[in-house]
Design a protein around this motif. Structure first.
Motif, PDB file in Angstrom:
ATOM      1  N   GLN A  46      69.337  44.138 128.440  1.00  0.00           N
ATOM      2  CA  GLN A  46      68.345  43.781 127.431  1.00  0.00           C
ATOM      3  C   GLN A  46      67.724  44.998 126.770  1.00  0.00           C
ATOM      4  O   GLN A  46      67.840  46.125 127.263  1.00  0.00           O
ATOM      5  N   GLU A  47      67.054  44.745 125.638  1.00  0.00           N
ATOM      6  CA  GLU A  47      66.281  45.743 124.938  1.00  0.00           C
ATOM      7  C   GLU A  47      64.887  45.190 124.677  1.00  0.00           C
ATOM      8  O   GLU A  47      64.734  44.020 124.343  1.00  0.00           O
ATOM      9  N   PHE A  48      63.875  46.042 124.867  1.00  0.00           N
ATOM     10  CA  PHE A  48      62.495  45.635 124.621  1.00  0.00           C
ATOM     11  C   PHE A  48      61.859  46.656 123.688  1.00  0.00           C
ATOM     12  O   PHE A  48      62.058  47.863 123.866  1.00  0.00           O
ATOM     13  N   GLN A  49      61.090  46.205 122.721  1.00  0.00           N
ATOM     14  CA  GLN A  49      60.447  47.105 121.778  1.00  0.00           C
ATOM     15  C   GLN A  49      58.937  47.034 121.891  1.00  0.00           C
ATOM     16  O   GLN A  49      58.369  45.985 122.205  1.00  0.00           O
ATOM     17  N   GLN A  50      58.312  48.180 121.625  1.00  0.00           N
ATOM     18  CA  GLN A  50      56.859  48.257 121.676  1.00  0.00           C
ATOM     19  C   GLN A  50      56.390  49.243 120.613  1.00  0.00           C
ATOM     20  O   GLN A  50      57.008  50.294 120.399  1.00  0.00           O
ATOM     21  N   TYR A  51      55.288  48.907 119.927  1.00  0.00           N
ATOM     22  CA  TYR A  51      54.718  49.808 118.944  1.00  0.00           C
ATOM     23  C   TYR A  51      53.927  50.892 119.676  1.00  0.00           C
ATOM     24  O   TYR A  51      52.778  50.693 120.080  1.00  0.00           O
ATOM     25  N   THR A  52      54.578  52.005 119.886  1.00  0.00           N
ATOM     26  CA  THR A  52      53.964  53.143 120.555  1.00  0.00           C
ATOM     27  C   THR A  52      54.803  54.377 120.246  1.00  0.00           C
ATOM     28  O   THR A  52      55.878  54.279 119.654  1.00  0.00           O
ATOM     29  N   THR A  53      54.337  55.543 120.633  1.00  0.00           N
ATOM     30  CA  THR A  53      55.071  56.780 120.392  1.00  0.00           C
ATOM     31  C   THR A  53      55.750  57.252 121.670  1.00  0.00           C
ATOM     32  O   THR A  53      55.335  56.881 122.783  1.00  0.00           O
ATOM     33  N   LEU A  54      56.775  58.068 121.511  1.00  0.00           N
ATOM     34  CA  LEU A  54      57.449  58.608 122.692  1.00  0.00           C
ATOM     35  C   LEU A  54      56.518  59.546 123.456  1.00  0.00           C
ATOM     36  O   LEU A  54      56.626  59.665 124.680  1.00  0.00           O
ATOM     37  N   LYS A  55      55.611  60.185 122.736  1.00  0.00           N
ATOM     38  CA  LYS A  55      54.647  61.058 123.402  1.00  0.00           C
ATOM     39  C   LYS A  55      53.816  60.276 124.410  1.00  0.00           C
ATOM     40  O   LYS A  55      53.612  60.712 125.546  1.00  0.00           O
ATOM     41  N   LYS A  56      53.340  59.094 124.000  1.00  0.00           N
ATOM     42  CA  LYS A  56      52.561  58.263 124.914  1.00  0.00           C
ATOM     43  C   LYS A  56      53.423  57.763 126.069  1.00  0.00           C
ATOM     44  O   LYS A  56      52.955  57.693 127.215  1.00  0.00           O
ATOM     45  N   CYS A  57      54.673  57.404 125.770  1.00  0.00           N
ATOM     46  CA  CYS A  57      55.580  56.962 126.839  1.00  0.00           C
ATOM     47  C   CYS A  57      55.836  58.086 127.829  1.00  0.00           C
ATOM     48  O   CYS A  57      55.886  57.865 129.041  1.00  0.00           O
ATOM     49  N   ALA A  58      56.002  59.302 127.306  1.00  0.00           N
ATOM     50  CA  ALA A  58      56.247  60.454 128.182  1.00  0.00           C
ATOM     51  C   ALA A  58      55.048  60.717 129.086  1.00  0.00           C
ATOM     52  O   ALA A  58      55.210  61.028 130.276  1.00  0.00           O
ATOM     53  N   GLU A  59      53.857  60.585 128.534  1.00  0.00           N
ATOM     54  CA  GLU A  59      52.653  60.778 129.340  1.00  0.00           C
ATOM     55  C   GLU A  59      52.585  59.771 130.476  1.00  0.00           C
ATOM     56  O   GLU A  59      52.126  60.082 131.575  1.00  0.00           O
ATOM     57  N   HIS A  60      53.065  58.563 130.188  1.00  0.00           N
ATOM     58  CA  HIS A  60      53.017  57.501 131.195  1.00  0.00           C
ATOM     59  C   HIS A  60      54.171  57.610 132.191  1.00  0.00           C
ATOM     60  O   HIS A  60      53.963  57.608 133.404  1.00  0.00           O
ATOM     61  N   PHE A  61      55.397  57.711 131.675  1.00  0.00           N
ATOM     62  CA  PHE A  61      56.574  57.619 132.538  1.00  0.00           C
ATOM     63  C   PHE A  61      56.958  58.946 133.202  1.00  0.00           C
ATOM     64  O   PHE A  61      57.426  58.949 134.351  1.00  0.00           O
TER      65      PHE A  61
END
Length: 225
Positions: A153-168
């Motif tokens: 599957q694929e899931f989309q979210q309105y966010t930036t990779l910078k924020k994802c990097a900070e989280h993940f």
């Protein structure tokens, strides 16, 4: 759960079966001591395979396992053979000389993986949609949309990779390899300073800024072992 043991050492395979049955409830355990080339190994959650089988190479047998969800655990009296296993998506290696110690380390790894699999990330707050960390192969961004890719599957979210990097990327399993991609080390099959290939056969270029990629990958591998 279904577990298979492939070993022509009848005494050891019996000992291993008894050990497994103590820790895994409601589990089917099949033991195979011969006719290895005729086995159907598609439905197993875990496969314990002796590398030095008399009839066939344990490594070649493991390569025939097409179910990517099956966790391969090699067993051998010769621990140097672990270096021959790099072409296999290996889950663990048990040394027969240190059987008790390594089996306990295996149990710890399984517990860690199960704990990790219970972590979830909120994709869609409105619809209460979550995705498990352990299921994410990679994350890619396009403008202000990040797409999370799993096996099916694929899931989309309105966010930036910078924020994802900070989280993940605070999690040891995730690493930002370029300006638009975060990968999960769990699914890496090939890696070098120029590119990374995942279990789904997708290959990604590595940024020159990702100088500690290999070091981080080996840190992750040591952690899960």
């Amino acid at each position: 759960m279904k577990i298979g043991i492939i070993d022509d050492d009848i005494s050891f395979s019996t000992q291993l079966k008894n050990k497994i049955s103590l820790y895994f409830e409601n589990t089917v355990i099949d033991v195979f001591n011969e006719k290895f080339e005729t086995l159907n190994l598609m439905e197993y959650d875990y496969l314990f395979i002796d590398i030095m089988l008399l009839q066939v190479s344990g490594i070649e047998l493991a390569k025939k396992v097409k179910n990517k969800q099956t966790k391969i655990i090699f067993v051998s009296a010769n621990e140097a053979l672990v270096y021959d296993c790099f072409d296999i998506h290996l889950y663990f290696f048990i040394r027969k000389a240190f059987y008790e110690e390594d089996f306990n380390r295996l149990l710890s790894k399984i517990e860690k993986d199960e704990a990790e699999s219970n972590k979830h990330y909120l994709i869609d707050e409105k619809n209460h949609q979550y995705i498990r960390y352990i299921d994410i192969y990679y994350i890619q961004s396009h403008r202000n949309i990040c797409t999370f890719y799993t096996k099916d599957q694929e899931f989309q979210q309105y966010t930036t990779l910078k924020k994802c990097a900070e989280h993940f990327c605070s999690n040891i399993a995730f690493y930002k390899i370029n300006s638009y991609t975060i990968i999960n080390f769990k699914y890496v099959t090939k890696i070098n300073h120029q590119s990374v290939t995942l279990l789904n056969q997708y290959t990604f270029n590595v940024s020159r800024k990702a100088k500690d990629l290999i070091e981080k990958y080996h840190t992750y591998r040591r952690y899960i072992q």
